[in-house]
Scaffold this active site. Structure first.
Site, PDB file in Angstrom:
ATOM      1  N   CYS A 286       6.813  11.806  12.177  1.00  0.00           N
ATOM      2  CA  CYS A 286       5.961  12.827  12.790  1.00  0.00           C
ATOM      3  C   CYS A 286       4.500  12.677  12.375  1.00  0.00           C
ATOM      4  O   CYS A 286       3.601  13.133  13.060  1.00  0.00           O
ATOM      5  CB  CYS A 286       6.453  14.218  12.403  1.00  0.00           C
TER       6      CYS A 286
ATOM      7  N   ASN B 101       0.801  -1.227   0.000  1.00  0.00           N
ATOM      8  CA  ASN B 101       0.000   0.000   0.000  1.00  0.00           C
ATOM      9  C   ASN B 101       0.835   1.279   0.000  1.00  0.00           C
ATOM     10  O   ASN B 101       0.343   2.338  -0.351  1.00  0.00           O
ATOM     11  CB  ASN B 101      -0.963   0.010   1.196  1.00  0.00           C
TER      12      ASN B 101
ATOM     13  N   SER C 116     -11.042  -3.743  -0.136  1.00  0.00           N
ATOM     14  CA  SER C 116     -11.631  -2.664   0.640  1.00  0.00           C
ATOM     15  C   SER C 116     -12.302  -1.669  -0.291  1.00  0.00           C
ATOM     16  O   SER C 116     -11.754  -1.313  -1.333  1.00  0.00           O
ATOM     17  CB  SER C 116     -10.518  -1.994   1.441  1.00  0.00           C
TER      18      SER C 116
END
Lengths: 288, 288
Positions: free
Chosen positions: B226, B49, B99
């Site tokens: 982050c 992905n 999905s």
């Protein structure tokens, strides 16, 4: 909840089912007896989803906490949300769950209230994003939809409740004036959710009625064994002492803030006709 | 998947992670070594992905089944569905998952292919309706939405793929012609998903870039620590040998059948400006 309790039993936990009376109210004496210092969790639905019984949650919480302050109290408030005044702080529950589609929000979304300080582990694993309790990317469209539905349900809460109750009462009164051999399931008055109507129509099989009504655009549920995957009649109706034939012919209807008096009049036009037709076909009184 | 493997480990199962090469391809030799007669399940994503690596699923299945015909093979095909030809029968997988939101369908819906005859237990309990593997009422709106999205993705599959690839290539070529100090992450050519672009932009922190671009209406992901809840850089970029500074400045972009050449031109207008601004503020080369 029953299925979850059975699963926990497989994992080695001991579970106790608290009985209810003939209107579905939990037996508080039995609850008191059942709680001991090994009790981890007590779960009581705030409103029964089939017969609308408004449970004495505050009293149940007090009983549980008096016997074991460490025991957590959970209530599934899905059928209370938007229908009866419900306040997690006043009720003193530790956990409460609500569901979006029960207030005409999108399906597939819900919310859980978790008292601050309760340690919680997620039950599903996967990539954890901004949510701690459920893996995957948060479902923004459904969250926004549920929020909007909550807004709509609560901004005119009192008027919505009055309307749901008025329409429900018209519906039940109409059915009882048009048909005989009926049983009203669950309590009446303030201790019943304002949207809930549940009637056993003897000599009319609930599954057949469900299908016949759906062809007319009227959607009801049935406690009939035939409507249910496991071919067992509604465990709720069985628990309040209904016989098989009574559960078999039961239908559950709920009013919403979006229904009108015309809608109810239409149901009262097609429902008796459907019942009489089915009763005529069956031509028997059913066997217990 | 990693989190699920870790959970299984807690339950007492032994799990083995198979390493990948510098483009993210699974090491088939190591896979062969890892499978033995105690292996229950092997899971390999059909397409990674983050860096778009198209895994050799057929070869992996053959290796696993040769060593242990009883071992089940699962592939998460969420990033393959609608992007590369993918056929569960040809690949001979036992289980495959896709999905909805990955093909611009509604969020909160997916599908699982389960080879006939495989015994399966649900992992969540609750009231079981028409679905055997997931409790609750089936989510008709999301099912219909996912079905429609699949129809749209597959009725012009070839054209959609050509378009996604063309736009992705324009995007990547544009970025490389406008900026220096870049690393392209993952394979090139046919072994990369046609929609996937992943570029490390050295001396530009990915989280800052993500935010700056979002203000211009351009939405990208970052492998920067982050940007991530656990403050760890993308485990995928780490696995293919990227250094911390490279993962730190990485951005992931995907094209869809709905994007246009004008959209790509717009991204190529705002992205280099944003990068140069951020590089100017930081004014350092980062520390490894």
């Amino acid at each position: 909840m029953l299925q979850v309790a059975e699963m926990m039993q497989k994992f080695g936990f001991t579970t106790t089912k608290i009985p209810v009376d003939h209107e579905g109210f939990i037996n508080l004496e039995k609850l008191k007896e059942a709680v001991d210092n090994e009790t981890i969790l007590v779960s009581v639905s705030a409103v029964n989803n089939e017969i609308g019984t408004v449970q004495p949650i505050k009293e149940a919480v007090d009983i549980v906490k008096a016997k074991n302050p460490q025991a957590l109290f959970h209530t599934d408030a899905s059928d209370a949300y938007g229908r009866i005044p419900f306040n997690v702080q006043n009720l003193n529950v530790d956990l409460a769950t609500v569901s979006s589609y029960k207030i005409q929000g999108p399906r597939g979304m819900g919310a859980m209230y978790l008292r601050e300080g309760i340690n919680f582990e997620r039950i599903l694993e996967g990539q954890i994003g901004t949510q701690k309790l459920w893996p995957g990317v948060e479902n923004t469209p459904l969250i926004v939809g549920f929020t909007k539905a909550s807004e709509l349900a609560f901004q005119n809460f009192d008027a919505n409740v009055v309307k749901m109750r008025m329409l429900r009462d018209k519906l039940v009164d109409g059915i009882f004036s048009e048909l005989d051999d009926l049983r009203f399931n669950g309590p009446k008055g303030d201790k019943r959710s304002p949207d809930n109507a549940n009637v056993s129509i003897l000599r009319a099989e609930g599954e057949a009625l469900t299908i016949e009504l759906s062809l007319k655009g009227v959607y009801v549920s049935s406690g009939s064994a035939c409507s249910r995957r496991l071919l067992q009649p509604s465990h709720v109706l069985v628990a309040i002492g209904r016989r098989f034939s009574e559960a078999h012919g039961s239908i559950l209807m709920k009013t919403t803030r979006y229904l009108t008096e015309e809608d109810i009049a239409y149901v009262l036009e097609v429902l008796p006709t459907a019942v009489n037709r089915i009763r005529g076909i069956v031509g028997s009184t059913g066997v217990d």
